[in-house]
Scaffold this active site. Structure first.
Site, PDB file in Angstrom:
ATOM      1  N   ASN A 106       0.826  -1.207   0.000  1.00  0.00           N
ATOM      2  CA  ASN A 106       0.000   0.000   0.000  1.00  0.00           C
ATOM      3  C   ASN A 106       0.868   1.268   0.000  1.00  0.00           C
ATOM      4  OD1 ASN A 106      -2.328   1.729   0.170  1.00  0.00           O
ATOM      5  ND2 ASN A 106      -3.433  -0.025   1.004  1.00  0.00           N
ATOM      6  N   ARG A 107       0.280   2.412   0.331  1.00  0.00           N
ATOM      7  CA  ARG A 107       0.941   3.691   0.061  1.00  0.00           C
ATOM      8  C   ARG A 107       1.698   4.260   1.245  1.00  0.00           C
ATOM      9  NH1 ARG A 107      -3.522   3.165  -2.861  1.00  0.00           N
ATOM     10  NH2 ARG A 107      -3.337   3.615  -5.069  1.00  0.00           N
ATOM     11  N   HIS A 132       3.219  -0.004  -2.925  1.00  0.00           N
ATOM     12  CA  HIS A 132       3.588  -1.417  -3.046  1.00  0.00           C
ATOM     13  C   HIS A 132       5.093  -1.655  -3.220  1.00  0.00           C
ATOM     14  CE1 HIS A 132      -0.560  -2.267  -2.825  1.00  0.00           C
ATOM     15  NE2 HIS A 132      -0.877  -2.294  -4.096  1.00  0.00           N
ATOM     16  N   HIS A 203      -1.675  -9.706  -3.638  1.00  0.00           N
ATOM     17  CA  HIS A 203      -2.530  -8.843  -4.457  1.00  0.00           C
ATOM     18  C   HIS A 203      -3.295  -9.665  -5.498  1.00  0.00           C
ATOM     19  CE1 HIS A 203      -4.031  -5.246  -6.239  1.00  0.00           C
ATOM     20  NE2 HIS A 203      -3.190  -4.452  -5.601  1.00  0.00           N
ATOM     21  N   ASP A 275     -11.427   1.515  -2.892  1.00  0.00           N
ATOM     22  CA  ASP A 275      -9.974   1.322  -2.874  1.00  0.00           C
ATOM     23  C   ASP A 275      -9.530   1.802  -1.504  1.00  0.00           C
ATOM     24  OD1 ASP A 275      -7.343   0.881  -3.480  1.00  0.00           O
ATOM     25  OD2 ASP A 275      -7.264   2.191  -5.237  1.00  0.00           O
ATOM     26  N   GLU A 339      -6.762  -7.161   0.078  1.00  0.00           N
ATOM     27  CA  GLU A 339      -5.356  -7.189   0.468  1.00  0.00           C
ATOM     28  C   GLU A 339      -5.270  -7.034   1.987  1.00  0.00           C
ATOM     29  OE1 GLU A 339      -3.575  -4.013  -2.135  1.00  0.00           O
ATOM     30  OE2 GLU A 339      -5.514  -4.271  -3.069  1.00  0.00           O
TER      31      GLU A 339
HETATM   32  C1  GLA Z   1      -3.767  -1.348  -4.868  1.00  0.00           C
HETATM   33  C2  GLA Z   1      -4.063   0.082  -4.783  1.00  0.00           C
HETATM   34  C3  GLA Z   1      -4.882   0.500  -5.951  1.00  0.00           C
HETATM   35  C4  GLA Z   1      -4.238   0.125  -7.242  1.00  0.00           C
HETATM   36  C5  GLA Z   1      -3.932  -1.336  -7.243  1.00  0.00           C
HETATM   37  C6  GLA Z   1      -3.163  -1.717  -8.475  1.00  0.00           C
HETATM   38  O1  GLA Z   1      -4.895  -2.084  -4.595  1.00  0.00           O
HETATM   39  O2  GLA Z   1      -4.695   0.431  -3.580  1.00  0.00           O
HETATM   40  O3  GLA Z   1      -5.061   1.891  -5.904  1.00  0.00           O
HETATM   41  O4  GLA Z   1      -3.045   0.826  -7.409  1.00  0.00           O
HETATM   42  O5  GLA Z   1      -3.182  -1.668  -6.115  1.00  0.00           O
HETATM   43  O6  GLA Z   1      -3.680  -1.163  -9.622  1.00  0.00           O
END
Ligand code: GLA
Length: 373
Positions: A106-107, A132, A203, A275, A339
């Protein structure tokens, strides 16, 4: 018998509205995964259980490639999206189909975090943020692998000190086991020689009607989470933990994915759909954190995890550019991901459960995807 490989018909159409297509049930050919990448051999591992379920995994990025389970009519259905060869995965790397994600799933906001007073800077591969693992995450690495029995493969990877900007030599192990109750168990382990952050996940993109059978909007979903972590427009958590009650994020009672996805809601707008990270009520493996049912197949997937969070992603960035196993296109919202993980951006959010791993400690976590009909 599940070895109906010669009985396949390729999906007739690739549009997301097509509901009459036949799921691809053939495992990809092993030879198309036998390559040399970064000087290391890649291959395909096939797991089988006593009930005829099968899973295919490659040591390239420790990807889950196929997962074959029976539907309510007893027909074998491939419930995960993937490609027929390694090149497919390489080309679509940014979508992370079936990949093992690390070092930080994740971010991470602005590609930065601070540990023990030292600031670390990462490659930003998702707008202003790191997603990721950065430029070349664990999903693009060649792992060492050994199949320990017919239903188990163990993959290991050494992520060197400062690889992608993360401190510490991190020894990672991921074990996939296909158990006889048609569950895929994914166990993760990691140790480090310097304080670091770790957040591993898988994922897999699921379509419980079968890969290539169209939209997942009619799948029913239940998530045992009373709260979620809302995000800003770059999908970084604001830091708030908000109740799902009264919002389209409430899946405490089963609802279809599509029933509220187009509602006028700023979180859905920014995410282009779901998301978002759910704050799981329980995460002790004893009860499912999520239950999803394919409307056409009757296949039920239950997710069990030890992780406190789960990113529910509804394939909002899928746009049909990639050709999946058997020829289907990865059309918009023809799969979803669950995820299991720690919350996004935890290293920058002191109130979130910690993702710090210290030397001497062992990171250990298990997630199970169980299928029934
Ligand atoms: C994760 C992210 C999404 C996207 C997918 C891949 O789930 O949270 O925003 O980037 O990966 O496309």
């Amino acid at each position: 018998m599940f070895m109906a490989a010669c009985n396949q018909s390729a999906p007739k159409s690739n549009t997301m509205t097509d509901s009459t297509t036949t799921a691809t049930v053939k495992l990809p050919a092993a030879a198309r995964f036998e390559r040399t990448i970064d000087g290391k051999k890649t291959e395909l591992f096939i797991l089988k259980n006593k009930n005829g379920a099968e899973a295919a995994i490659t040591n390239y990025g420790a990807h889950l490639i196929s997962l074959l389970v029976p539907n309510k009519a007893g027909e074998i259905t491939d419930v995960v999206l993937g490609f027929d060869d390694i090149e497919g995965f390489q080309k679509a790397a940014g979508a992370y189909y079936g990949a093992t994600i690390g070092r930080y799933g994740n971010r991470l906001a602005k590609g930065k975090f601070t540990l023990d007073g030292k600031e670390y800077t990462l490659f930003t591969n998702n707008g202003p943020n790191t997603l990721h693992g950065g430029k070349k995450g664990f999903d693009s690495m060649v792992w060492d692998a050994k199949q320990t029995d017919s239903a188990t493969v163990e993959l290991s990877y050494l992520s060197k000190d400062m690889e992608e900007g993360f401190p510490g030599n991190l020894k990672v192990k991921v074990i996939y086991t296909l158990t006889d109750d048609n569950a895929l168990k994914v166990s993760y382990e990691a140790t480090t020689d310097k304080t670091t952050v770790v957040n591993l996940t898988n994922h897999a993109y699921f379509n419980l009607n079968g890969q290539g059978t169209g939209s997942v909007l009619e799948h029913s979903v239940k998530i045992d989470a009373d709260a979620y972590t809302p995000v800003d427009s770059t999908l970084i958590p604001t830091g708030k933990i908000e109740p799902v009650k009264g919002t389209p994020f409430d899946f405490t009672a089963a609802a279809t994915i599509g029933s509220r996805i187009e509602q006028d809601n700023i979180q859905l707008k920014d995410g282009k759909g779901y998301d978002h990270n759910y704050v799981l009520n329980k995460h002790d493996i004893s009860t499912p954190v999520a239950t999803v049912v394919g409307d056409k197949s009757g296949i039920k997937m239950e997710v069990f995890t030890e992780e406190p969070g789960m990113q529910f992603y509804t394939g909002n960035f899928m746009n049909g550019t990639n050709t999946l196993k058997g020829g289907a296109k990865d059309e918009h919202r023809t799969a979803f991901a669950m995820e299991t993980q720690h919350y996004p951006d935890s290293p920058n959010q002191p109130a979130f459960p910690s993702t710090v791993l210290k030397p001497g400690a062992v990171y250990k976590t298990v997630t199970i995807y169980k299928f029934s009909k």
